[in-house]
Design a protein around this motif. Sequence first.
Motif, PDB file in Angstrom:
ATOM      1  N   ARG A  19      -9.548  -6.632  -9.429  1.00  0.00           N
ATOM      2  CA  ARG A  19     -10.318  -5.922 -10.457  1.00  0.00           C
ATOM      3  C   ARG A  19     -11.042  -6.968 -11.303  1.00  0.00           C
ATOM      4  N   TYR A  74     -13.127   0.919  -2.118  1.00  0.00           N
ATOM      5  CA  TYR A  74     -13.121   0.296  -3.447  1.00  0.00           C
ATOM      6  C   TYR A  74     -12.634  -1.151  -3.413  1.00  0.00           C
ATOM      7  N   GLN A  99      -0.652  -6.732   3.647  1.00  0.00           N
ATOM      8  CA  GLN A  99      -1.415  -5.663   2.976  1.00  0.00           C
ATOM      9  C   GLN A  99      -1.139  -4.317   3.617  1.00  0.00           C
ATOM     10  N   THR A 110       2.990  -4.119   1.686  1.00  0.00           N
ATOM     11  CA  THR A 110       2.857  -2.738   1.301  1.00  0.00           C
ATOM     12  C   THR A 110       2.732  -1.875   2.545  1.00  0.00           C
ATOM     13  N   GLN A 125      -3.129   6.563  -4.247  1.00  0.00           N
ATOM     14  CA  GLN A 125      -4.515   6.334  -4.730  1.00  0.00           C
ATOM     15  C   GLN A 125      -5.141   7.575  -5.363  1.00  0.00           C
ATOM     16  N   ARG A 180      -9.380   6.226   3.081  1.00  0.00           N
ATOM     17  CA  ARG A 180      -7.943   5.986   3.172  1.00  0.00           C
ATOM     18  C   ARG A 180      -7.336   6.504   4.482  1.00  0.00           C
ATOM     19  N   ASP A 209       0.716   3.461  -6.043  1.00  0.00           N
ATOM     20  CA  ASP A 209      -0.465   3.007  -6.785  1.00  0.00           C
ATOM     21  C   ASP A 209      -1.428   4.193  -6.902  1.00  0.00           C
ATOM     22  N   SER A 225     -12.327  -0.220 -10.805  1.00  0.00           N
ATOM     23  CA  SER A 225     -13.165  -1.361 -11.177  1.00  0.00           C
ATOM     24  C   SER A 225     -14.143  -1.630 -10.027  1.00  0.00           C
TER      25      SER A 225
HETATM   26  N1  SAM Z   1      -2.756  -2.991   0.585  1.00  0.00           N
HETATM   27  C1  SAM Z   1      -2.161  -2.247  -0.444  1.00  0.00           C
HETATM   28  C2  SAM Z   1      -2.198  -0.764  -0.091  1.00  0.00           C
HETATM   29  O1  SAM Z   1      -3.169  -0.309   0.485  1.00  0.00           O
HETATM   30  O2  SAM Z   1      -1.279  -0.089  -0.489  1.00  0.00           O
HETATM   31  C3  SAM Z   1      -2.823  -2.418  -1.771  1.00  0.00           C
HETATM   32  C4  SAM Z   1      -3.201  -3.730  -2.202  1.00  0.00           C
HETATM   33  S1  SAM Z   1      -4.200  -3.781  -3.643  1.00  0.00           S
HETATM   34  C5  SAM Z   1      -4.102  -5.448  -3.861  1.00  0.00           C
HETATM   35  C6  SAM Z   1      -3.180  -3.079  -4.890  1.00  0.00           C
HETATM   36  C7  SAM Z   1      -3.746  -1.867  -5.544  1.00  0.00           C
HETATM   37  O3  SAM Z   1      -4.831  -2.215  -6.352  1.00  0.00           O
HETATM   38  C8  SAM Z   1      -4.294  -0.803  -4.628  1.00  0.00           C
HETATM   39  O4  SAM Z   1      -3.304  -0.011  -4.058  1.00  0.00           O
HETATM   40  C9  SAM Z   1      -5.207  -0.032  -5.537  1.00  0.00           C
HETATM   41  O5  SAM Z   1      -4.510   1.012  -6.192  1.00  0.00           O
HETATM   42  C10 SAM Z   1      -5.616  -1.065  -6.562  1.00  0.00           C
HETATM   43  N2  SAM Z   1      -7.031  -1.433  -6.423  1.00  0.00           N
HETATM   44  C11 SAM Z   1      -7.632  -2.068  -5.388  1.00  0.00           C
HETATM   45  N3  SAM Z   1      -8.949  -2.190  -5.613  1.00  0.00           N
HETATM   46  C12 SAM Z   1      -9.192  -1.626  -6.823  1.00  0.00           C
HETATM   47  C13 SAM Z   1     -10.365  -1.428  -7.609  1.00  0.00           C
HETATM   48  N4  SAM Z   1     -11.561  -1.829  -7.190  1.00  0.00           N
HETATM   49  N5  SAM Z   1     -10.238  -0.813  -8.813  1.00  0.00           N
HETATM   50  C14 SAM Z   1      -9.035  -0.393  -9.253  1.00  0.00           C
HETATM   51  N6  SAM Z   1      -7.910  -0.543  -8.548  1.00  0.00           N
HETATM   52  C15 SAM Z   1      -7.983  -1.156  -7.349  1.00  0.00           C
END
Ligand code: SAM
Length: 433
Positions: free
Chosen positions: A50, A161, A199, A231, A260, A272, A298, A332
């Motif tokens: 973010r 995203y 991931q 994850t 999400q 997704r 998340d 974000s």
């Molecule tokens: N690979 C993991 C999964 O898919 O469950 C997630 C990894 S990511 C580093 C961690 C979390 O950050 C995601 O599950 C998502 O909710 C959030 N995230 C990722 N990109 C984002 C963005 N552009 N804005 C807000 N939250 C974001």
Amino acid sequence: MMNIFLETYGCQMNVADSELVASILSRDGLFVVDNIDQADVIIFNTCSVRQHAENRVIGRINQELSRKRQNPKLLIGVIGCMAQRLGKEISQIIPAVDFVVGTDQYEFLPEIINKTLETHVFSYKTVSDNSQVYNELHPIHQGKFNAFVTIMRGCNNFCSYCIVPYTRGRERSRPVADIISEITRAGDKGFKDITLLGQNVNSYRNAEVNFAELLRRVNNIENISRIRFITSHPKDLSDEVIEVMAESDKVCEHLHLALQSGDDDILRRMNRGYTADHFRMIVGKLRKNIPDISITTDVIAGFPGENQAQFERTRQIMQELEFDYAFTYKYSPREGTVAATFPDQVSETERLVRLKELIKIQEKITLKKYQQQIGKIKEIYVENFSRKNKSEVSGKSRDYKITVFPGGEEAIGRFIRVRITDATGWTLRGESL
Ligand code: SAM
Ligand code: SF4
Ligand code: F3S
């Protein structure tokens, strides 16, 4: 002797990468120190997920500039996702940065550090290498009892995203033998709680070994006691994995499964690959097969185009599924991702309003979930003294709840049965049996 101080931001993958980097540096006679005042080189391992994460690191580096003014020989380096995303551009954002190294090039760090020390000319190496798995390197695990073990790198999912596929490259799995030997070595050193990292661990594959089979094999390693993994992706979590979780004594009753959004149209536009009902179905199966399982998630508030009715569906599914904990994020926009180009971005103010609502909902649910633990007997892996009270110790249950109870030094590093007597939203309290 050259002293290096490493400061890490972002997810567990970055924590694990810093452990890897520590190992690469020490192999070349560079010494990783705990005290920034002793550092000849400060390395920031950064996150781009973010904008806020990037701003924080930029702020931190700027804070350290006075140190550099006092000691002009001090080097500042940037590695990790921001290094991969921005490359040499970082030197324009923060001119004091001396070197930038991307997520696939850590083996070149000693060389780059030595070169920069000699020449004091900015250098960078950020070319991506989709075959890099850092085999046969032995990370220096930082914790005392919990070790993170990377089983795969990169991501192929391209959630609309998310910047991660761009900063971490294509998905690739580490060889089974390498993973098993790293875990066995960690177990020998006293790390009894192992977290497998990727991931999307459910798409792990190395020759004939899929993730379920990897879990079975890790479960057979004798000198460890607990296994977790992060994850999981809801589209790839198979029945076979749920079965293995249920029947393997070391695999903990704990799963992080990112929801999400609770709205099908948003999930589709997030790319997704599942619906809200599919997610419900998996949670149902998990709870049926693993009765005491704790599920965390998340959730993103204010994805582009999210209207009030769609947001309402997310609120509803959170109320309905009652996660033990939810990491909630304000959407974000990330440059280069598909969602950042969607025309109907939700305003910053509205994103924040929705985020606050989600936090409020989850606080109540988490408190309820924790209070439901009162009276239960749980096995706690004691990690340390309690921060607030030195006559108490603190550790984690198999379902990943921090638990505090009266105890002393002798309890640390041991598994102790504790009856839960009280709960706040974050911590369980109890007494040892
Ligand atoms: N690979 C993991 C999964 O898919 O469950 C997630 C990894 S990511 C580093 C961690 C979390 O950050 C995601 O599950 C998502 O909710 C959030 N995230 C990722 N990109 C984002 C963005 N552009 N804005 C807000 N939250 C974001
Ligand atoms: Fe990002 Fe999606 Fe990959 Fe997770 S699965 S890292 S959210 S692209
Ligand atoms: Fe951040 Fe990179 Fe992890 S963007 S969340 S450190 S994979």
